[in-house]
Structure formats: structure tokens, C-alpha cells
Design an enzyme around this catalytic site. Structure first.
Site, PDB file in Angstrom:
ATOM      1  N   ASP A 138     -33.294  26.410 -57.331  1.00  0.00           N
ATOM      2  CA  ASP A 138     -34.637  26.264 -57.987  1.00  0.00           C
ATOM      3  C   ASP A 138     -35.412  25.156 -56.812  1.00  0.00           C
ATOM      4  OD1 ASP A 138     -33.330  23.504 -58.100  1.00  0.00           O
ATOM      5  OD2 ASP A 138     -33.042  23.533 -60.056  1.00  0.00           O
ATOM      6  N   ASP A 159     -29.714  32.562 -65.041  1.00  0.00           N
ATOM      7  CA  ASP A 159     -28.912  31.258 -64.799  1.00  0.00           C
ATOM      8  C   ASP A 159     -28.783  30.494 -65.995  1.00  0.00           C
ATOM      9  OD1 ASP A 159     -31.407  29.833 -64.317  1.00  0.00           O
ATOM     10  OD2 ASP A 159     -29.774  28.347 -64.028  1.00  0.00           O
ATOM     11  N   CYS A 202      -9.864  38.679 -67.506  1.00  0.00           N
ATOM     12  CA  CYS A 202      -9.790  37.530 -66.488  1.00  0.00           C
ATOM     13  C   CYS A 202      -8.518  36.824 -66.300  1.00  0.00           C
ATOM     14  CB  CYS A 202     -10.884  36.288 -67.185  1.00  0.00           C
ATOM     15  SG  CYS A 202     -10.203  35.275 -68.163  1.00  0.00           S
ATOM     16  N   CYS A 227      -7.174  34.929 -69.577  1.00  0.00           N
ATOM     17  CA  CYS A 227      -6.771  35.975 -70.724  1.00  0.00           C
ATOM     18  C   CYS A 227      -5.590  36.935 -70.246  1.00  0.00           C
ATOM     19  CB  CYS A 227      -8.082  36.723 -71.125  1.00  0.00           C
ATOM     20  SG  CYS A 227      -9.372  35.739 -72.024  1.00  0.00           S
TER      21      CYS A 227
END
Lengths: 377, 377
Positions: free
Chosen positions: A102, A274, A314, A317
Site C-alpha cells: 500500500d 487483502d 491444512c 486440521c
């Protein structure tokens, strides 16, 4: 704006590969000097050059192509000189893929102390050490050029919500003037995106779009969203704004949002996102799942031996139960916020992959967003 | 105590593969129901079932074969019932390799409030919630059996340093009585280690060793070390104690120490180690390297673009500079303690691998430990 492909041919920075028929969604690819970005895409936030709690090896393994970092934070510490001496932001961070920064405008307005806004730029102090700074469009471009980022952002003025209409009008006027100066002065190797402001005022959004488009940026962001307004207003303004931006260029919705927000915005034609939610909420014990949000500290998960999300692949998990994660969280174990941040960032990246696949397979209309309610069993 | 190999033959739990000629060091393998452990071995500490800041996927990738967890912390929260219902500690933690648990004795003495030591056991309150607990050798064995750990520890009494000699004598007497009761009552599938106490008193160490060895434990730990005594005393007592323990059984030095401490203890004949230093010091901004210790927050690293340790192959050193890590640490970014913990645990595991290789290649005599001084340039 263009990259050379393997055969030495120029390829456009942004190509649309598929379009959804029932909405404005599209699937595309944004070429950068540090790899191609498949859109719609979520960019994990690396405020100070690190995605909090998620090692870059994970992001690479999860096929994350781009991260966001914050000019405001980087200019304060370690400072542009240190980053330039390191050979640019990619080398300083140790992240070889694409980076979007940014411009610093948003943080100056929301974080800095004693700021003074003039036509020329914005003077402010970094609260942490009282350092006086002056940010102009030219300085914001110089910083991002020195960082060597792939996508740079024009300097804008982002008023909070609610603001007086006059204040939003003033912000629009400065944002347009600064967009023109940003466009003129940016000399970096990346692409520069312009930012559309206008608060929740549809007429101001429309009014700002025309002169912004005349500047012919390689991409456009929708700014001034998710700064405190109700969720319905976020979605309305996103839809309106996306429709005002050029069809053939990437559209980036700044700072939004939940998985459901992202799907709604994709349907409105947005390509890039984002948001700090996956990392910030992960650190607070809040996990995103396909079945809703899991507030892991809740007593109800004490004996729950299922993973955060039974469908999630993931590393968290695949290995850990809610009961295990809850125990770590309740006991404030350092690993707990790390593990939930990992899950959440994976979940967001995977959610965007599912959205891209749905566009490619023409099934976006039936893709259901995860409920935004907390899981109660 | 024995495992069945692929051919259906019993194999001894501990086998010595190589012996160093210039010292008492040996290289071996400890077989467990959850894989074999190559010794000398460092066990990362997972107090509450997680190694703080280091995801288990990393530990598996780095060939870590065993982690330590703490009975005291686990019995308090989530409690043995929750762990048993999950199917044991391996499944509760999501760690399929070997686990060693301490017996809780050390933490009761150092952490618990209002403890009362009797012949029978020790009564105490968990400070966090005031829960009253009574830990006996039998209960410590039941807990570790319910956890299903691969290596369980006898309940001992570990006096702090300095202590009156009478207090150490009393601790030795209880430790021996409890060792016998632990040995008799342990019914788990793992192996049970006895613990040698005796403080810094060589005669007490010698006096305790004989009856402890009569109990014929499958392995022995050197306890009561690194509880506040000077480093020279640690090394002296370690050397003495290791020499008192059976040659053919694994020796475990509890709670020690720096990389140099580990090498000294290996040379004294120690096989197993655990220590919170790599994770705790990592979180404090302290990195271990082959060239000495790096206090990353120091100003001198502000522009240092080299990795923490130029010879280290960890994910942090392969990617990030000292300047980058220093900036994250100074700014208290959540990733900073995580990244230093990752490096430190990798460094410890790699250091033990180098020690094992040196024993196998008969080069241990010339292996130099990393200096314990801080790096000053």
C-alpha cells in the site's frame, strides 16, 4: 506493464481467462516480475515484512503467489535505506514471489499522531518514536520504487466512517490530485494501481471514477471500504465501484473481508483482496471454517476431537483437534495463535482456489459461502 | 522393554552402535512403539503438548524422533480423562512419533503452591485454578500409562540449589522409596526410567545409585541438575552420575542445557536430553549459532544482512537475515519469537546429528562446541 514470456513475447500484465455468466466474476492471471498471480486472489498481510505466525515456507507450499506489505510500517522501521541496502524488499523479507505495497495513506490517517493534511502531502509523527515524516505522492512512489515491489499503490486520502460529506469530498479531490502526481512520478519496475475513494456516497464514487480512469492506471483499487461502515454498505459500495472500473484491468478491494465478503466481491468483479482478519482473528482464537466461525476458547470445544474444519487439508486440521487447540488457547500457549493463524491463512488461500475453480467450471452460481455465524455445536 | 522387529524377532530397547575411544560417548538407538530414537538425542519440550512456536510438521521434516511433555501441566489441563478419551497423548497432541513424559515431580516442587511432602506422596495446589491434587508414585504411573507414552519417568523429589544437606538426603530417601513403588506399579506399554538424585553431593549420588540400579530400570535419568547450581558443578555431577549408571542402558540428563553442555554430557556418556533453552530463549530473542549466541535485538545487527548462522540449513537461515529478524523482534512482531524458536530447535537437532556423526566417524575428539559467548560482530 508487460512481461516477456518464455518465448520472448510480450504478454499483457493482466489476462482474463474465464468469465462467469451469472455474475461479473472473472478468473485471470496478473503477470509480475516475481511470478504470475492467479485471480481472484487473496494476499496475506505482512505488515512489517512477515505474515504474523505463518512462516514463508508454508505460504510457498500453499501456492501463495503474492503478499501485501505496508509502506507506512516499513518506512518507519527498518526504513527505506536498510531495505534498499538489502537489495529491495523481496530480498530483505526473504520472499521471492510477488509483493504489493500500500502507499501508506491509510495508516497515516488511522495510526499516525498529529497529522497535518495539505495539498502537498501529509505531515505526521510515528507514534512509537515521535519521528516526524512528510509523505507526498512523490515520496510514496520513491519509497515503493526503492522497495522494488511488483504492485505499487497511489497515495490516497481515506476518510473514516462516518465522516461529513464535505470531508469525503475533500478526500476525493486530494486523492485525484495525488493519483495524477503518483502516476507521473512512479518510476518503479512494478505496476501502479490507482485508488477510487468516495466513501459511501455513490455519486462521489461515480464522480471520482472518470478522472481516475483518464489516468489509465494498469489496475485500480477500491479504497475507503471497511473503515467502519455497516456490512450492507460495504457490499453496495463494492458492487457500485467495481462496475465503475475498467473491465480489462485488475480490480483490488482493499482491506476486505470475511470469506463471504470475498465471494460477494468476486461476483461484483473484484480480482484481488487483502485483509488482516485471518491472522488477527487467528491470534485472538477465532478460526474460519466451511461450516462457520469457530471461537476456539469456547467451553463447547473442550472435548471436541474433530479438527477445526473436517474438510480442510491444512497442517493444523490434518493433525490437531479442537480440544487440543482450545487447551493451548485457554492456557495462552505461544503455539496456539500460530496454529490458528496458519489454519486461517490456508483457509483463505484455499477458499480463493475454490472460487477460481468454480469460475473455471462455471459453477460459481452454486458456490455457497461459509456462514458468518459462529458454530454452535 | 523389547520391541518386535520386522522379522518377528525381539530386539532390545536400547542398542549401542558405536563407542567413542577418547571419551565415554556412545551412539545408539532406543526402540519405542512409536519409532526408533537415534542417540545422543535432544528432545524438544512440549510442555502442554505443543513445542512453542514450532509446528510438528517442522519437527517431522527435521527428523525429530521424540518430544517431551509434562505430566504436571497435562494432569492440570486438559486433564488425564480428556487425553484418555482422545485415545492417548499421541493422538491428543497429533504427534505420531515417540513421547517421553516427566513424572510431574520437578514441576510440583518448583511451580505448585502450598505443597506438602509426605512419605505417601505430595499434595499441592495448581496455582492457576487452586485445584487440589495429590501425586503419588502410583498416580504418576497411572497418569503416564493413561497417556500411553513411550518413555515414562519415576516420581522423584528434586530439591532446589542450594539446599541443606539434610534436605537433599531426605529427597534421596523419598526418591528411592518412590522409585521402587514406581517400578512396581507402572503398567504402561512404554519403558520406565528411574531417576538419580543427590544434588551436588558426590557421596549422596554414589549412595543412591546402588539401590536404584537394583531396581533394574530399562533406563536411568540424572535428575536434580541445572536447578540453580554453577555450570562447573553441573558438569562435574553429570560426569560422576553418568559413570554410576549402567553402561548398557540409556542415560538421560534432565533439563540440560546449552549446545556446549550437551557435548560435554555426551562425552560423559549421556544419551538423551531435554531443555527449554531453544524455545524459551528463542522467544526472548536469543539464537544459538555455531559461532556463538546472537542476541538479535542488539543494535549491532541492524544492518547485518547475513543469516543467524551462515552454516545453518534451517528455513529461517535459508531465507532471513539478522537485520530482518532484528526488526521484527524490536517491533514485537508475532513472527519474531516463532522464527527464532524454529531456528533454535533446528540448531539443537542438527547439533545432535553432528555429534552422532562424529561418534560414528570417530571424530568426536575434535568436534568443537559453539562458544557460549555472545557474538560481538
Amino acid at each position: 506493464m508487460c512481461q516477456v514470456d518464455n518465448h520472448g513475447n510480450l504478454k499483457p500484465a493482466f489476462r482474463i481467462l474465464d468469465r462467469d455468466h451469472g455474475s461479473s466474476a472473472r478468473r485471470g492471471v496478473l503477470e509480475t516480475l516475481h511470478g504470475s498471480i492467479e485471480t481472484p486472489c487473496f494476499m496475506p498481510v505482512g505488515t512489517r515484512g512477515a505474515v504474523k505466525g505463518v512462516a514463508f515456507d508454508w505460504l510457498e507450499a500453499w501456492d501463495c503467489r503474492v503478499v501485501l506489505s505496508n509502506t507506512y510500517h516499513l518506512m518507519a522501521r527498518p526504513g527505506v535505506e536498510t531495505i534498499a541496502r538489502a537489495g529491495g524488499l523481496h530480498r530483505f523479507m526473504g520472499w521471492p514471489r510477488a509483493i504489493l505495497t500500500d502507499s501508506g495513506g491509510f495508516q497515516v490517517m488511522s495510526l499516525a499522531a498529529r497529522r497535518r493534511l495539505t495539498e502537498e502531502g501529509v505531515e505526521f509523527r510515528i507514534p512509537e518514536d515521535g519521528t516526524k515524516q512528510f509523505l507526498t505522492p512523490e515520496r510514496a512512489m520513491d519509497l515503493q520504487t526503492a522497495f522494488g515491489v511488483d504492485v505499487a499503490m497511489a497515495l490516497d486520502v481515506c476518510p473514516p466512517f462516518p465522516s461529513e460529506r464535505a470531508e469525503v469530498e475533500h478526500a476525493c479531490r486530494l486523492t485525484l490530485a495525488w493519483a495524477e502526481r503518483s502516476r507521473r512520478s512512479y518510476a518503479g519496475a512494478g505496476v501502479l494501481f490507482g485508488i477510487l475513494q468516495g466513501g459511501t456516497h455513490a455519486d462521489l464514487r461515480r464522480h471520482c471514477a472518470a478522472p481516475l480512469l483518464e489516468l489509465d492506471f494498469p489496475g485500480y483499487a477500491i479504497g475507503g471500504v471497511a473503515v467502519g461502515e455497516p456490512k450492507a454498505a460495504i457490499r453496495e459500495i463494492t458492487e457500485l465501484s467495481a462496475g465503475l472500473l475498467p473491465e480489462g484491468k485488475p480490480r483490488y478491494l482493499m482491506g476486505v473481508g470475511t470469506p463471504a465478503d470475498l465471494l460477494a466481491a468476486v461476483r461484483a468483479g473484484v480480482d484481488l483482496f487483502d485483509c488482516v482478519l485471518p491472522t488477527r482473528n487467528g491470534r485472538m482464537g477465532h478460526a474460519y471454517t466451511a461450516r462457520g466461525e469457530v471461537a476456539i476458547k469456547h467451553e463447547r470445544f473442550k472435548e471436541d476431537l474433530s479438527p477445526l474444519d473436517p474438510e480442510c487439508a491444512c497442517p493444523v486440521c490434518r493433525r490437531h483437534s479442537r480440544a487440543y487447540l482450545r487447551n493451548l488457547f485457554v492456557l495462552k500457549d505461544f503455539s496456539a495463535p500460530m496454529l490458528l493463524s496458519m489454519h486461517n491463512v490456508f483457509f483463505y488461500l484455499d477458499w480463493m482456489r475454490r472460487i477460481r475453480d468454480a469460475i473455471a467450471e462455471a459453477t460459481l452460481a452454486v458456490l455457497e459461502a461459509p456462514p458468518e455465524e459462529k458454530i454452535s455445536c
